[in-house]
Design an enzyme around this catalytic site. Structure first.
Site, mmCIF file in Angstrom:
data_model
loop_
_atom_site.group_PDB
_atom_site.id
_atom_site.type_symbol
_atom_site.label_atom_id
_atom_site.label_comp_id
_atom_site.label_asym_id
_atom_site.label_seq_id
_atom_site.Cartn_x
_atom_site.Cartn_y
_atom_site.Cartn_z
ATOM 1 N N GLU A 180 12.259 -9.566 2.608
ATOM 2 C CA GLU A 180 11.508 -8.383 3.056
ATOM 3 C C GLU A 180 12.372 -7.142 2.804
ATOM 4 O O GLU A 180 13.547 -7.127 3.172
ATOM 5 C CB GLU A 180 11.228 -8.522 4.554
ATOM 6 C CG GLU A 180 10.542 -7.306 5.158
ATOM 7 C CD GLU A 180 10.378 -7.401 6.684
ATOM 8 O OE1 GLU A 180 10.635 -8.484 7.261
ATOM 9 O OE2 GLU A 180 10.002 -6.386 7.278
ATOM 10 N N ASN B 130 8.036 -5.548 -0.476
ATOM 11 C CA ASN B 130 7.884 -4.394 0.407
ATOM 12 C C ASN B 130 6.391 -4.305 0.707
ATOM 13 O O ASN B 130 5.616 -3.793 -0.100
ATOM 14 C CB ASN B 130 8.386 -3.112 -0.265
ATOM 15 C CG ASN B 130 8.344 -1.927 0.708
ATOM 16 O OD1 ASN B 130 7.700 -2.000 1.762
ATOM 17 N ND2 ASN B 130 9.003 -0.850 0.349
ATOM 18 N N TYR C 211 11.154 8.755 1.299
ATOM 19 C CA TYR C 211 11.173 7.706 0.274
ATOM 20 C C TYR C 211 11.873 8.121 -1.030
ATOM 21 O O TYR C 211 11.965 7.312 -1.954
ATOM 22 C CB TYR C 211 9.741 7.250 -0.020
ATOM 23 C CG TYR C 211 9.053 6.671 1.205
ATOM 24 C CD1 TYR C 211 9.500 5.487 1.773
ATOM 25 C CD2 TYR C 211 7.978 7.324 1.814
ATOM 26 C CE1 TYR C 211 8.894 4.955 2.910
ATOM 27 C CE2 TYR C 211 7.354 6.808 2.950
ATOM 28 C CZ TYR C 211 7.825 5.618 3.489
ATOM 29 O OH TYR C 211 7.234 5.111 4.611
ATOM 30 N N ALA D 290 2.854 -0.746 5.071
ATOM 31 C CA ALA D 290 2.352 -0.786 6.452
ATOM 32 C C ALA D 290 1.800 -2.160 6.843
ATOM 33 O O ALA D 290 1.736 -2.478 8.032
ATOM 34 C CB ALA D 290 1.285 0.294 6.632
ATOM 35 N N PRO E 194 0.792 -1.226 0.000
ATOM 36 C CA PRO E 194 0.000 0.000 0.000
ATOM 37 C C PRO E 194 0.829 1.285 0.000
ATOM 38 O O PRO E 194 1.847 1.375 0.687
ATOM 39 C CB PRO E 194 -0.824 -0.103 1.285
ATOM 40 C CG PRO E 194 -0.134 -1.113 2.123
ATOM 41 C CD PRO E 194 0.503 -2.071 1.163
ATOM 42 N N ASN E 195 0.373 2.219 -0.788
ATOM 43 C CA ASN E 195 0.928 3.577 -0.913
ATOM 44 C C ASN E 195 2.260 3.642 -1.653
ATOM 45 O O ASN E 195 2.789 4.719 -1.883
ATOM 46 C CB ASN E 195 1.054 4.246 0.477
ATOM 47 C CG ASN E 195 -0.286 4.288 1.179
ATOM 48 O OD1 ASN E 195 -1.253 4.792 0.613
ATOM 49 N ND2 ASN E 195 -0.378 3.739 2.380
ATOM 50 N N HIS F 62 12.566 -2.739 2.845
ATOM 51 C CA HIS F 62 12.026 -1.411 3.162
ATOM 52 C C HIS F 62 12.979 -0.349 2.632
ATOM 53 O O HIS F 62 14.203 -0.491 2.767
ATOM 54 C CB HIS F 62 11.836 -1.229 4.667
ATOM 55 C CG HIS F 62 10.901 -2.239 5.230
ATOM 56 N ND1 HIS F 62 9.543 -2.173 5.029
ATOM 57 C CD2 HIS F 62 11.131 -3.371 5.927
ATOM 58 C CE1 HIS F 62 8.981 -3.220 5.603
ATOM 59 N NE2 HIS F 62 9.915 -3.971 6.149
ATOM 60 N N ARG G 57 12.414 5.086 13.007
ATOM 61 C CA ARG G 57 11.192 5.863 12.838
ATOM 62 C C ARG G 57 10.274 5.613 14.036
ATOM 63 O O ARG G 57 10.767 5.379 15.133
ATOM 64 C CB ARG G 57 10.538 5.482 11.491
ATOM 65 C CG ARG G 57 11.455 5.785 10.304
ATOM 66 C CD ARG G 57 10.813 5.424 8.984
ATOM 67 N NE ARG G 57 9.604 6.219 8.748
ATOM 68 C CZ ARG G 57 8.754 5.984 7.743
ATOM 69 N NH1 ARG G 57 9.006 5.001 6.898
ATOM 70 N NH2 ARG G 57 7.675 6.734 7.598
ATOM 71 N N ARG H 61 5.193 10.632 -2.725
ATOM 72 C CA ARG H 61 4.860 10.439 -1.313
ATOM 73 C C ARG H 61 6.072 10.738 -0.412
ATOM 74 O O ARG H 61 7.137 10.139 -0.591
ATOM 75 C CB ARG H 61 4.460 8.967 -1.148
ATOM 76 C CG ARG H 61 4.302 8.506 0.250
ATOM 77 C CD ARG H 61 4.277 6.990 0.309
ATOM 78 N NE ARG H 61 3.977 6.561 1.651
ATOM 79 C CZ ARG H 61 4.188 5.347 2.131
ATOM 80 N NH1 ARG H 61 4.681 4.421 1.333
ATOM 81 N NH2 ARG H 61 3.906 5.056 3.364
HETATM 82 C C1 DQA Z 1 8.094 1.057 4.172
HETATM 83 C C2 DQA Z 1 8.095 1.291 5.678
HETATM 84 C C3 DQA Z 1 6.717 1.059 6.262
HETATM 85 O O1 DQA Z 1 6.738 1.274 7.655
HETATM 86 C C4 DQA Z 1 5.737 2.025 5.637
HETATM 87 O O2 DQA Z 1 4.437 1.780 6.124
HETATM 88 C C5 DQA Z 1 5.758 2.006 4.156
HETATM 89 C C6 DQA Z 1 7.044 1.907 3.478
HETATM 90 C C7 DQA Z 1 9.463 1.379 3.531
HETATM 91 O O3 DQA Z 1 9.675 0.961 2.408
HETATM 92 O O4 DQA Z 1 10.293 2.066 4.132
HETATM 93 O O5 DQA Z 1 4.736 2.124 3.497
HETATM 94 O O6 DQA Z 1 7.830 -0.311 3.921
#
Ligand code: DQA
Length: 138
Positions: free
Chosen positions: A95, A71, A22, A74, A9-10, A97, A104, A17
């Site tokens: 995994e 990735n 990011y 959230a 998501p996002n 990020h 954070r 964003r």
């Molecule tokens: C994320 C870190 C997550 O905590 C966050 O909700 C994201 C992006 C990252 O790539 O740093 O959406 O996965």
């Protein structure tokens, strides 16, 4: 070698964003470079904002591909369903990020999915994805 990058998501909003966290690059631009840099690796890409769609895609590729770079956004911090799904697959999942989630908010420090993954790469910006490809090539 066939791998897929799956973004949750996002992450369709990369480049727009929260660029301070990011970065300013879109996933599409980054992918173009990545595919050029790894001509011998077939790099698929999938993004969804919907938890069930991520699970459907993981199940679809999780018995055929050589690697999955996930990735989960959230959902990383909340999703038992993704944990169960990853545990069900044959293909190893890394995994990833973009940000350093340990630097954070407190709630980002816990990953639901980490125990089911081969390993975690975080905090290297967009190059976290590149490092995951490198890890599959080891
Ligand atoms: C994320 C870190 C997550 O905590 C966050 O909700 C994201 C992006 C990252 O790539 O740093 O959406 O996965």
């Amino acid at each position: 070698m066939k791998v897929i990058i799956i973004n949750g998501p996002n992450l369709n909003l990369l480049g727009v964003r929260e660029p301070g966290i990011y970065g300013k690059e879109s996933m599409e631009t980054y992918l173009q470079q990545l595919r050029k840099d790894y001509p011998n690796v077939e790099i698929e890409y999938y993004q969804s904002n919907i938890e069930g769609e991520l699970i459907n895609k993981l199940q679809e590729v999780g018995f055929a591909y050589d690697g999955i770079i996930l990735n989960a956004g959230a959902y990383t911090h909340t999703s038992i369903a993704l944990l169960d799904c990853i545990r069900s697959l044959q293909t190893p999942v890394i995994e990833v990020h973009i940000s350093n989630v340990n630097d954070r908010e407190e709630f980002r420090r816990h990953s639901m999915i980490a125990p089911a993954c081969k390993g975690t790469i975080q905090g290297f910006g967009m190059n976290s994805y590149r490092l995951a490809i490198e890890a599959f090539l080891l």
